[in-house]
Design a protein around this motif. Structure first.
Motif, PDB file in Angstrom:
ATOM      1  N   LYS B 399      29.713  15.324  42.744  1.00  0.00           N
ATOM      2  CA  LYS B 399      29.986  14.572  41.350  1.00  0.00           C
ATOM      3  C   LYS B 399      29.842  15.527  40.301  1.00  0.00           C
ATOM      4  CE  LYS B 399      28.979  10.182  39.042  1.00  0.00           C
ATOM      5  NZ  LYS B 399      30.188   9.350  39.491  1.00  0.00           N
ATOM      6  N   GLY B 400      30.879  15.642  39.267  1.00  0.00           N
ATOM      7  CA  GLY B 400      30.799  16.348  38.195  1.00  0.00           C
ATOM      8  C   GLY B 400      31.130  17.842  38.511  1.00  0.00           C
ATOM      9  N   GLY B 401      31.500  18.243  39.642  1.00  0.00           N
ATOM     10  CA  GLY B 401      31.589  19.502  39.885  1.00  0.00           C
ATOM     11  C   GLY B 401      33.074  20.151  39.818  1.00  0.00           C
ATOM     12  N   MET B 402      33.367  21.287  39.353  1.00  0.00           N
ATOM     13  CA  MET B 402      34.808  21.531  39.169  1.00  0.00           C
ATOM     14  C   MET B 402      35.174  22.629  40.785  1.00  0.00           C
ATOM     15  SD  MET B 402      37.913  22.341  37.938  1.00  0.00           S
ATOM     16  CE  MET B 402      38.012  21.917  36.428  1.00  0.00           C
ATOM     17  N   VAL B 403      36.354  22.550  41.180  1.00  0.00           N
ATOM     18  CA  VAL B 403      36.710  23.294  42.301  1.00  0.00           C
ATOM     19  C   VAL B 403      37.964  24.149  41.935  1.00  0.00           C
ATOM     20  CG1 VAL B 403      37.418  23.311  44.805  1.00  0.00           C
ATOM     21  CG2 VAL B 403      35.797  21.456  43.863  1.00  0.00           C
ATOM     22  N   HIS B 404      38.095  25.288  42.236  1.00  0.00           N
ATOM     23  CA  HIS B 404      39.181  25.991  42.170  1.00  0.00           C
ATOM     24  C   HIS B 404      39.647  26.562  43.489  1.00  0.00           C
ATOM     25  CE1 HIS B 404      39.104  26.693  37.765  1.00  0.00           C
ATOM     26  NE2 HIS B 404      37.770  26.885  37.713  1.00  0.00           N
ATOM     27  N   LEU B 405      40.853  26.099  43.829  1.00  0.00           N
ATOM     28  CA  LEU B 405      41.435  26.427  45.129  1.00  0.00           C
ATOM     29  C   LEU B 405      41.867  27.886  45.100  1.00  0.00           C
ATOM     30  CD1 LEU B 405      43.025  23.083  46.007  1.00  0.00           C
ATOM     31  CD2 LEU B 405      40.542  23.891  46.609  1.00  0.00           C
ATOM     32  N   MET B 406      41.732  28.610  46.359  1.00  0.00           N
ATOM     33  CA  MET B 406      42.241  29.933  46.360  1.00  0.00           C
ATOM     34  C   MET B 406      42.195  30.559  47.894  1.00  0.00           C
ATOM     35  SD  MET B 406      38.959  31.775  44.635  1.00  0.00           S
ATOM     36  CE  MET B 406      38.884  30.933  43.212  1.00  0.00           C
ATOM     37  N   SER B 407      42.789  31.680  47.887  1.00  0.00           N
ATOM     38  CA  SER B 407      42.895  32.419  49.254  1.00  0.00           C
ATOM     39  C   SER B 407      41.217  32.947  49.577  1.00  0.00           C
ATOM     40  CB  SER B 407      43.921  33.576  49.204  1.00  0.00           C
ATOM     41  OG  SER B 407      43.287  34.590  48.792  1.00  0.00           O
ATOM     42  N   PRO B 408      41.200  33.368  50.836  1.00  0.00           N
ATOM     43  CA  PRO B 408      40.201  33.911  51.189  1.00  0.00           C
ATOM     44  C   PRO B 408      39.720  35.435  50.422  1.00  0.00           C
ATOM     45  CG  PRO B 408      41.085  33.194  53.113  1.00  0.00           C
ATOM     46  CD  PRO B 408      41.790  32.851  52.153  1.00  0.00           C
ATOM     47  N   ALA B 409      40.745  36.019  50.254  1.00  0.00           N
ATOM     48  CA  ALA B 409      40.880  37.275  49.661  1.00  0.00           C
ATOM     49  C   ALA B 409      40.257  37.004  48.204  1.00  0.00           C
ATOM     50  CB  ALA B 409      42.177  38.108  49.486  1.00  0.00           C
ATOM     51  N   THR B 410      40.852  36.110  47.403  1.00  0.00           N
ATOM     52  CA  THR B 410      40.402  35.743  46.103  1.00  0.00           C
ATOM     53  C   THR B 410      39.252  35.269  45.926  1.00  0.00           C
ATOM     54  OG1 THR B 410      42.933  35.251  45.586  1.00  0.00           O
ATOM     55  CG2 THR B 410      41.106  34.829  43.823  1.00  0.00           C
ATOM     56  N   ALA B 411      38.849  34.614  46.886  1.00  0.00           N
ATOM     57  CA  ALA B 411      37.379  34.103  46.939  1.00  0.00           C
ATOM     58  C   ALA B 411      36.312  35.101  47.185  1.00  0.00           C
ATOM     59  CB  ALA B 411      37.038  33.014  48.064  1.00  0.00           C
ATOM     60  N   ALA B 412      36.669  36.069  48.260  1.00  0.00           N
ATOM     61  CA  ALA B 412      35.770  37.114  48.278  1.00  0.00           C
ATOM     62  C   ALA B 412      35.602  38.201  47.038  1.00  0.00           C
ATOM     63  CB  ALA B 412      36.439  38.065  49.567  1.00  0.00           C
ATOM     64  N   ALA B 413      36.685  38.454  46.485  1.00  0.00           N
ATOM     65  CA  ALA B 413      36.689  39.108  45.125  1.00  0.00           C
ATOM     66  C   ALA B 413      35.961  38.352  44.112  1.00  0.00           C
ATOM     67  CB  ALA B 413      38.024  39.346  44.764  1.00  0.00           C
ATOM     68  N   THR B 414      36.165  37.318  44.029  1.00  0.00           N
ATOM     69  CA  THR B 414      35.312  36.245  42.961  1.00  0.00           C
ATOM     70  C   THR B 414      33.897  36.250  43.349  1.00  0.00           C
ATOM     71  OG1 THR B 414      37.218  34.993  42.567  1.00  0.00           O
ATOM     72  CG2 THR B 414      35.063  33.840  42.012  1.00  0.00           C
ATOM     73  N   ALA B 415      33.552  36.263  44.779  1.00  0.00           N
ATOM     74  CA  ALA B 415      31.898  36.253  44.791  1.00  0.00           C
ATOM     75  C   ALA B 415      31.434  37.371  44.444  1.00  0.00           C
ATOM     76  CB  ALA B 415      31.962  36.260  46.461  1.00  0.00           C
ATOM     77  N   ILE B 416      32.111  38.776  44.509  1.00  0.00           N
ATOM     78  CA  ILE B 416      31.410  39.902  44.179  1.00  0.00           C
ATOM     79  C   ILE B 416      31.132  40.217  42.580  1.00  0.00           C
ATOM     80  CG2 ILE B 416      32.342  42.461  43.888  1.00  0.00           C
ATOM     81  CD1 ILE B 416      33.592  41.742  46.906  1.00  0.00           C
ATOM     82  N   THR B 417      32.411  39.450  41.826  1.00  0.00           N
ATOM     83  CA  THR B 417      32.408  39.792  40.270  1.00  0.00           C
ATOM     84  C   THR B 417      31.581  38.549  39.724  1.00  0.00           C
ATOM     85  OG1 THR B 417      34.348  38.701  39.940  1.00  0.00           O
ATOM     86  CG2 THR B 417      34.540  41.131  40.394  1.00  0.00           C
ATOM     87  N   GLY B 418      31.542  37.666  40.304  1.00  0.00           N
ATOM     88  CA  GLY B 418      30.984  36.071  39.724  1.00  0.00           C
ATOM     89  C   GLY B 418      31.779  35.525  38.933  1.00  0.00           C
ATOM     90  N   VAL B 419      33.167  36.095  38.719  1.00  0.00           N
ATOM     91  CA  VAL B 419      34.165  35.349  37.955  1.00  0.00           C
ATOM     92  C   VAL B 419      35.334  35.495  38.744  1.00  0.00           C
ATOM     93  CG1 VAL B 419      32.980  36.061  35.787  1.00  0.00           C
ATOM     94  CG2 VAL B 419      34.767  37.595  36.651  1.00  0.00           C
ATOM     95  N   ILE B 420      36.463  34.564  38.560  1.00  0.00           N
ATOM     96  CA  ILE B 420      37.408  34.415  39.158  1.00  0.00           C
ATOM     97  C   ILE B 420      38.292  35.856  39.154  1.00  0.00           C
ATOM     98  CG2 ILE B 420      40.023  33.546  39.291  1.00  0.00           C
ATOM     99  CD1 ILE B 420      38.596  30.816  38.623  1.00  0.00           C
ATOM    100  N   THR B 421      38.523  36.516  40.123  1.00  0.00           N
ATOM    101  CA  THR B 421      39.036  37.866  40.209  1.00  0.00           C
ATOM    102  C   THR B 421      40.528  38.012  41.233  1.00  0.00           C
ATOM    103  OG1 THR B 421      36.768  38.550  39.718  1.00  0.00           O
ATOM    104  CG2 THR B 421      38.368  40.017  40.503  1.00  0.00           C
ATOM    105  N   ASP B 422      41.228  38.785  40.563  1.00  0.00           N
ATOM    106  CA  ASP B 422      42.199  39.093  41.467  1.00  0.00           C
ATOM    107  C   ASP B 422      41.990  40.121  42.601  1.00  0.00           C
ATOM    108  OD1 ASP B 422      44.673  40.049  43.006  1.00  0.00           O
ATOM    109  OD2 ASP B 422      46.083  39.423  41.149  1.00  0.00           O
ATOM    110  N   ALA B 423      41.841  39.797  43.746  1.00  0.00           N
ATOM    111  CA  ALA B 423      41.160  40.920  44.735  1.00  0.00           C
ATOM    112  C   ALA B 423      41.868  42.340  44.612  1.00  0.00           C
ATOM    113  CB  ALA B 423      41.560  40.545  46.153  1.00  0.00           C
ATOM    114  N   ARG B 424      43.154  42.213  44.148  1.00  0.00           N
ATOM    115  CA  ARG B 424      43.968  43.770  44.137  1.00  0.00           C
ATOM    116  C   ARG B 424      43.431  44.590  42.805  1.00  0.00           C
ATOM    117  NH1 ARG B 424      49.686  41.064  43.494  1.00  0.00           N
ATOM    118  NH2 ARG B 424      48.711  40.366  41.696  1.00  0.00           N
ATOM    119  N   SER B 425      42.725  43.910  42.122  1.00  0.00           N
ATOM    120  CA  SER B 425      42.180  44.572  40.860  1.00  0.00           C
ATOM    121  C   SER B 425      40.548  45.365  41.035  1.00  0.00           C
ATOM    122  CB  SER B 425      42.165  43.897  39.735  1.00  0.00           C
ATOM    123  OG  SER B 425      40.881  42.945  39.968  1.00  0.00           O
ATOM    124  N   LEU B 426      40.182  45.119  42.349  1.00  0.00           N
ATOM    125  CA  LEU B 426      38.891  45.756  42.810  1.00  0.00           C
ATOM    126  C   LEU B 426      39.108  47.121  43.002  1.00  0.00           C
ATOM    127  CD1 LEU B 426      37.017  43.064  44.720  1.00  0.00           C
ATOM    128  CD2 LEU B 426      36.591  43.720  42.450  1.00  0.00           C
TER     129      LEU B 426
END
Ligand code: SF4
Lengths: 176, 426
Positions: B399-426
């Motif tokens: 309840k009250g949470g926000m979900v952003h759907l994305m590919s596993p690559a984008t999710a992994a890149a986002t985990a590393i930076t802590g912000v939504i990230t295009d994996a190709r930019s890493l």
């Protein structure tokens, strides 16, 4: 039990109301329909809407817009309406699974064209609207403060048979 | 006039047409999980009809909340378990052998081209990847399926989606389907089958095709469907090798289901995938889709990799490639849930689990869990999750949470930076 498709309507002015909003997944651990009763539309995102309000409590009919019931296949969505005495939804369109779940349980998911839905919403500006559905004649009578409007609707022969025979399980068991 | 694959399957499975426009089909697979089936079981018992039409065609798994988290979920699991034993179901998957239904059942070889499949779960459309007609249904339809092996449908029209060009580097099936949903809208395929075709689909693995078909329901589609071909045969070979003299023979046999060249479509859509960039959702509907770069920099609290959309071995490999030798941001909780025990053990053997752990991820057992906000990673009010799942509805993961759907690559890149990230930019 004879179902009556009649009573005060609540108006939910939004497209794409999904089944997570109608009954959140955290309540899917219930294994009886009755247990769902307090949670109807608990997570609905709609300005001014109060899931604990009197309007919802008294409602027997829901009037809404497009793609109602999208998302999860959970039949808990029709059930939470059923146990709260809401047996009729009137909307512009539905998600397929939700629509079939309603008819399978002997309830109504009536589709009306946009003009008619607009007219119903306009009517609701004048006060509380009461709706009476005659399934056999495929007619809806909507009344508000002594004034009434009539609408006719289409329903497939199969869905009509389900509503009149008490649902899909009985129908299928007798036939197959 | 030619026929679509869906029309061919309807024709070959037609049991009855009780009213004009209503087709009652014989069902090859009735799939069950512990959330929607127990109520059907209870109702059948109450009606004095506690029977199953065929215990070899009904498959069941405990997957949504497993191992059980509390008394209520334990009762649901027990109801399914007792019922499966009572009717001697040949294929029932309990703790230790269980995984997310739409990953587990295909992996076991239960889904074949030309089959009709129903399940009390909206993402049953996933199985269309095998050239089956697979539709999510409610508990009453499931109940009738269990009892009689039939289900009623209005014959759906088909939308043909031609995916032309080729997948650019760093762009995946998830990006393609998010883009297609963004184009169709959440209501764009209601009462329709979405047929995926074209060179991009031909070049996809079964895992990628399942990701594609999995989200057909997010556009309202009854089923997503791909033509069964050599890739399908390769995947199914361990299960069908006794039925065919060669793979070529199987490919030729499966081709009988292919849509005819002169089949009639409700719509034909052509998309050029060659220029597609990684996609991500915003807001609370799966058709609210943007390029990842447009949302880049959005902080997240949790990254979730798993589910019936993207919890397969290929998905874990993609994420691990990006995570290897890196650590996730301190501000982020990373959770990965391999979708089946086989995927888990393959990931273990390939060193992928170690990569996730070294990066700072929590590895959970195969389960739906956080995907629908039931366990193993539910969000608190105001929290944001980068997720490889399929639904970003309000409150979906808590309840009250926000979900952003994305590919596993984008999710992994986002985990590393802590912000939504295009994996190709890493
Ligand atoms: S992983 Fe999520 S979407 Fe898939 S079956 Fe489980 S709850 Fe449903």
């Amino acid at each position: 039990m004879e179902k009556i498709f009649k009573g005060p309507a609540i108006f939910l002015d939004r497209n794409d109301i999904n089944t997570d909003e109608i009954i959140p997944a955290k309540y899917l651990t219930e294994v009886t329909k009755e247990a769902l009763k307090p949670y109807m539309l608990e997570d609905l995102k709609l300005e001014g809407f109060d899931p604990r309000g009197e309007t919802l409590k008294n409602a027997r009919v829901v009037v809404t817009r497009e793609n109602f019931g999208c998302g999860s296949s959970r039949e808990h969505a029709p059930w939470v309406f059923e146990v709260n005495g809401v047996h009729t939804i009137i909307g512009q369109s539905y998600a397929r699974i939700f629509r079939q779940n309603m008819f399978n349980g002997g309830m109504l998911a009536i589709e009306l064209p946009k003009e008619d839905i607009d007219a119903l919403f306009a009517f609701s500006q004048q006060g509380e609207v009461t709706i009476d559905v005659d399934v056999e004649a495929q007619q809806i009578k909507a009344c508000c403060g002594g004034q009434c409007q009539d609408f006719s609707f289409e329903i497939s022969a199969f869905d009509k048979a389900l509503v009149q025979s008490g649902g899909w399980v009985e129908f299928a068991d007798a036939r197959y | 006039m030619g026929k679509t694959i869906a029309e061919k399957i309807f024709e070959s499975h037609l049991r009855d047409e009780p009213f004009e426009g209503t087709k009652v089909l014989d069902i090859d697979r009735v799939l069950c999980h512990e959330i929607t089936t127990p109520v059907a079981i209870a109702d059948l018992e109450w009606r004095g009809k506690d029977r199953v039409f065929d215990n070899t065609k009904i498959k069941a798994v405990i997957d949504h909340v497993t191992p059980s988290k509390d008394t209520k979920t334990a009762i649901q699991a027990k109801m399914l378990r007792d019922w499966a034993r009572r009717h001697d179901l040949q294929d029932f998957f309990d703790v230790g052998r269980n995984g997310v239904c739409h990953a587990l059942f295909p992996e076991k070889g239960y889904i074949r081209p030309g089959f009709t499949v129903i399940m009390g779960d909206s993402h049953t459309c996933t199985h269309g990847a095998f050239g089956a007609f697979a539709a999510g249904v409610g508990t009453t339809d499931l109940e009738v399926g269990i009892l009689k092996g039939v289900c009623a449908f209005r014959e759906p029209a088909t939308i043909r989606v031609n995916l032309n060009g080729c997948l650019p580097e760093g762009v995946f099936a998830k990006d393609v389907i998010l883009y297609v949903i963004g184009q169709l809208g959440v209501n764009g395929a209601t009462d329709r089958v979405i047929e995926f075709a074209g060179p991009v689909v031909d070049g996809m693995t079964m895992e990628a095709r399942m990701t594609l078909c999995n989200m057909a329901i997010e556009a309202g589609g009854t089923c997503g469907i791909c033509m069964p071909d050599r890739v399908t045969v390769d995947y199914l070979w361990p299960f069908i090798q006794n039925d065919y003299v060669s793979k070529e023979a199987a490919v030729a046999d499966f081709a009988k289901w292919h849509s005819d060249a002169d089949a009639e479509y409700d719509q034909v859509l052509d998309f050029n995938i060659s220029t597609l960039a990684p996609q991500v959702t915003f807001d609370y509907k799966p058709d609210c889709v943007k390029n990842v770069v447009d949302l880049a920099g959005t902080p997240v609290d949790q990254v979730y990799i798993g589910t019936c959309t993207n919890g397969r071995i290929e998905d874990l490999r993609i994420a691990a490639q990006i995570l290897k030798g890196r650590r996730i941001a301190d501000s982020v909780r990373g959770i990965v849930s391999p979708a089946t025990p086989k995927i888990f053990s393959d990931a273990l053997a390939e060193g992928i689990i170690q990569i996730f752990m070294d990066a700072g991820f929590c590895v959970t057992n195969p389960t739906c869990g956080a995907c629908l906000g039931m366990s193993n990673g539910v969000l608190a009010e105001g929290e944001v999750c980068a997720s490889t799942s399929n639904r970003n509805f309000n409150g979906r993961m808590g309840k009250g949470g926000m979900v952003h759907l994305m590919s596993p690559a984008t999710a992994a890149a986002t985990a590393i930076t802590g912000v939504i990230t295009d994996a190709r930019s890493l």
